[in-house]
Design a protein around this motif. Structure first.
Motif, short mmCIF file in Angstrom:
data_model
loop_
_atom_site.label_atom_id
_atom_site.label_comp_id
_atom_site.label_asym_id
_atom_site.label_seq_id
_atom_site.Cartn_x
_atom_site.Cartn_y
_atom_site.Cartn_z
N PRO B 21 0.79 -1.25 0.00
CA PRO B 21 0.00 0.00 0.00
C PRO B 21 0.82 1.30 0.00
CG PRO B 21 0.13 -0.84 2.22
CD PRO B 21 0.89 -1.81 1.35
N ASP B 22 2.17 1.21 -0.09
CA ASP B 22 2.92 2.46 -0.23
C ASP B 22 2.89 2.91 -1.69
OD1 ASP B 22 3.55 2.52 2.43
OD2 ASP B 22 5.59 1.74 2.18
N GLU B 23 3.10 4.18 -1.91
CA GLU B 23 3.16 4.69 -3.27
C GLU B 23 4.50 4.29 -3.90
OE1 GLU B 23 2.18 8.83 -3.76
OE2 GLU B 23 0.25 8.61 -2.73
N ALA B 24 4.43 3.91 -5.17
CA ALA B 24 5.63 3.57 -5.94
C ALA B 24 5.90 4.72 -6.91
CB ALA B 24 5.39 2.28 -6.71
N CYS B 25 7.17 4.88 -7.31
CA CYS B 25 7.49 5.97 -8.23
C CYS B 25 8.71 5.64 -9.08
CB CYS B 25 7.73 7.26 -7.45
SG CYS B 25 9.03 7.15 -6.19
N GLY B 26 8.84 6.33 -10.18
CA GLY B 26 9.99 6.11 -11.04
C GLY B 26 9.88 6.95 -12.29
N SER B 80 2.21 5.98 -8.03
CA SER B 80 0.92 5.33 -7.82
C SER B 80 0.14 6.04 -6.72
CB SER B 80 1.13 3.86 -7.44
OG SER B 80 1.85 3.74 -6.23
N HIS B 81 -1.17 5.92 -6.83
CA HIS B 81 -2.07 6.24 -5.72
C HIS B 81 -2.64 4.91 -5.27
CE1 HIS B 81 -2.91 10.71 -6.98
NE2 HIS B 81 -1.70 10.52 -6.49
N GLU B 85 -8.21 7.65 -6.87
CA GLU B 85 -8.15 7.47 -8.32
C GLU B 85 -6.82 7.97 -8.90
OE1 GLU B 85 -10.51 9.79 -11.10
OE2 GLU B 85 -10.84 11.33 -9.60
N ALA B 86 -6.57 7.55 -10.13
CA ALA B 86 -5.32 7.90 -10.80
C ALA B 86 -5.44 9.29 -11.41
CB ALA B 86 -5.00 6.85 -11.87
N TYR B 87 -5.58 10.29 -10.52
CA TYR B 87 -5.69 11.68 -10.96
C TYR B 87 -4.74 12.51 -10.08
CZ TYR B 87 -7.57 15.98 -12.77
OH TYR B 87 -7.68 17.20 -13.40
N PRO B 88 -4.01 13.49 -10.65
CA PRO B 88 -3.04 14.24 -9.86
C PRO B 88 -3.66 14.93 -8.66
CG PRO B 88 -2.78 14.72 -12.20
CD PRO B 88 -4.03 13.92 -12.07
N ARG B 109 -5.96 0.97 -6.05
CA ARG B 109 -6.98 0.84 -5.00
C ARG B 109 -7.87 -0.38 -5.23
NH1 ARG B 109 -11.33 5.70 -6.48
NH2 ARG B 109 -11.30 5.32 -8.71
N ASP B 110 -8.01 -0.80 -6.49
CA ASP B 110 -8.81 -1.97 -6.81
C ASP B 110 -7.86 -3.15 -7.02
OD1 ASP B 110 -10.33 -3.93 -8.24
OD2 ASP B 110 -11.72 -2.35 -8.91
N ASP B 111 -8.15 -4.30 -6.37
CA ASP B 111 -7.25 -5.45 -6.46
C ASP B 111 -7.14 -6.02 -7.87
OD1 ASP B 111 -6.59 -5.38 -3.85
OD2 ASP B 111 -8.06 -6.90 -3.20
N ASP B 112 -8.24 -5.93 -8.62
CA ASP B 112 -8.29 -6.64 -9.89
C ASP B 112 -7.98 -5.77 -11.09
OD1 ASP B 112 -9.19 -8.92 -8.48
OD2 ASP B 112 -11.21 -8.05 -8.45
N GLU B 113 -8.17 -4.46 -10.91
CA GLU B 113 -8.02 -3.60 -12.06
C GLU B 113 -7.09 -2.45 -11.71
OE1 GLU B 113 -11.90 -2.70 -13.92
OE2 GLU B 113 -10.82 -0.99 -14.80
#
Lengths: 90, 136
Positions: B21-26, B80-81, B85-88, B109-113
């Motif tokens: 659940p931590d944010e990833a970045c790169g 990542s969030h 949602e995937a919005y800035p 946030r959703d396990d499957d998608e």
């Protein structure tokens, strides 16, 4: 010889588009003051009243100046200072 | 529009899933002016946080130097969030410092998608753009 300062894209509007500029001084603080004389507005993007801005990284040669002396870090001719905006968010 | 290879999308998503659940970045580096992300570079989140990310300053210095040596630039900057949602976010917008980069946001946030979206962020303005995934 002077100190080369590498400028990131986002701050090149203060340097007429130059990727690197030169300056002098005995400390980082003096160097930034020297740059300000030729590139007005640049210093304000790097420093606030508490010191180096939190989301700006400044490196002396290969070291982050936060692990050296911050704005009091000693600099000398032939050094390279690199400015990079921190990449961060929420 | 962001044009990106499927293999790189998969690497970004795998990194985001692994650090959840931590944010990833790169970043994904590409030749200067090409606008094509080519070299995937996973970065450490120095904050190790589910709500914030920041590149480690020394790692960033090394990666930026490598890009400079290879005449590359950060074509994509991703993070990542993990609960939204995937919005800035407001902080994403205020710290955005690469006006030429595609800012990719992934939501786990959703396990499957996994949401995968791309934006331009310049002068405090966010513009979402189309993502065109190139299958190998």
């Amino acid at each position: 010889m002077a100190i080369e300062v590498r400028i990131p894209t986002i701050l090149r509007n203060y340097t007429d588009g130059a990727k690197a500029v030169e300056g002098g001084g005995a400390t980082l603080d003096e160097l930034f003051a020297d740059l300000e004389a030729r590139h007005p507005g640049l210093r304000d993007r790097l420093v606030d009243d508490k010191g180096l801005r939190r989301f700006v990284n400044v490196y002396l040669n290969d070291e982050d100046v936060r692990f050296l002396g911050g704005l009091d870090t000693q600099v000398s001719d032939g050094d390279t200072v690199t400015v990079l905006p921190a990449v961060a968010g929420g | 529009m962001l044009t990106i290879d499927r293999a790189i999308v998969d690497q970004i998503v795998a990194h985001a899933r692994a650090d959840h659940p931590d944010e990833a970045c790169g970043v994904v580096a590409g030749a200067i002016g090409s606008d094509r992300p080519a070299r995937f570079v996973k970065m450490a989140n120095a904050e190790r946080s589910p709500t914030f990310y920041r590149f480690d300053s020394m790692e960033q210095f090394q990666v930026w130097k490598e890009m400079d040596d290879h005449d590359e630039e950060p074509v994509v900057i991703y993070h990542s969030h993990t609960a939204t949602e995937a919005y800035p976010s407001r902080t994403d917008i205020s710290y955005a410092s690469e006006p030429n980069a595609h800012y990719v946001l992934v939501s786990t946030r959703d396990d499957d998608e996994t949401e995968f979206r791309s934006y331009r962020i310049a002068d405090g303005e966010v513009t979402e753009e189309e993502v065109s995934v190139v299958e190998a």
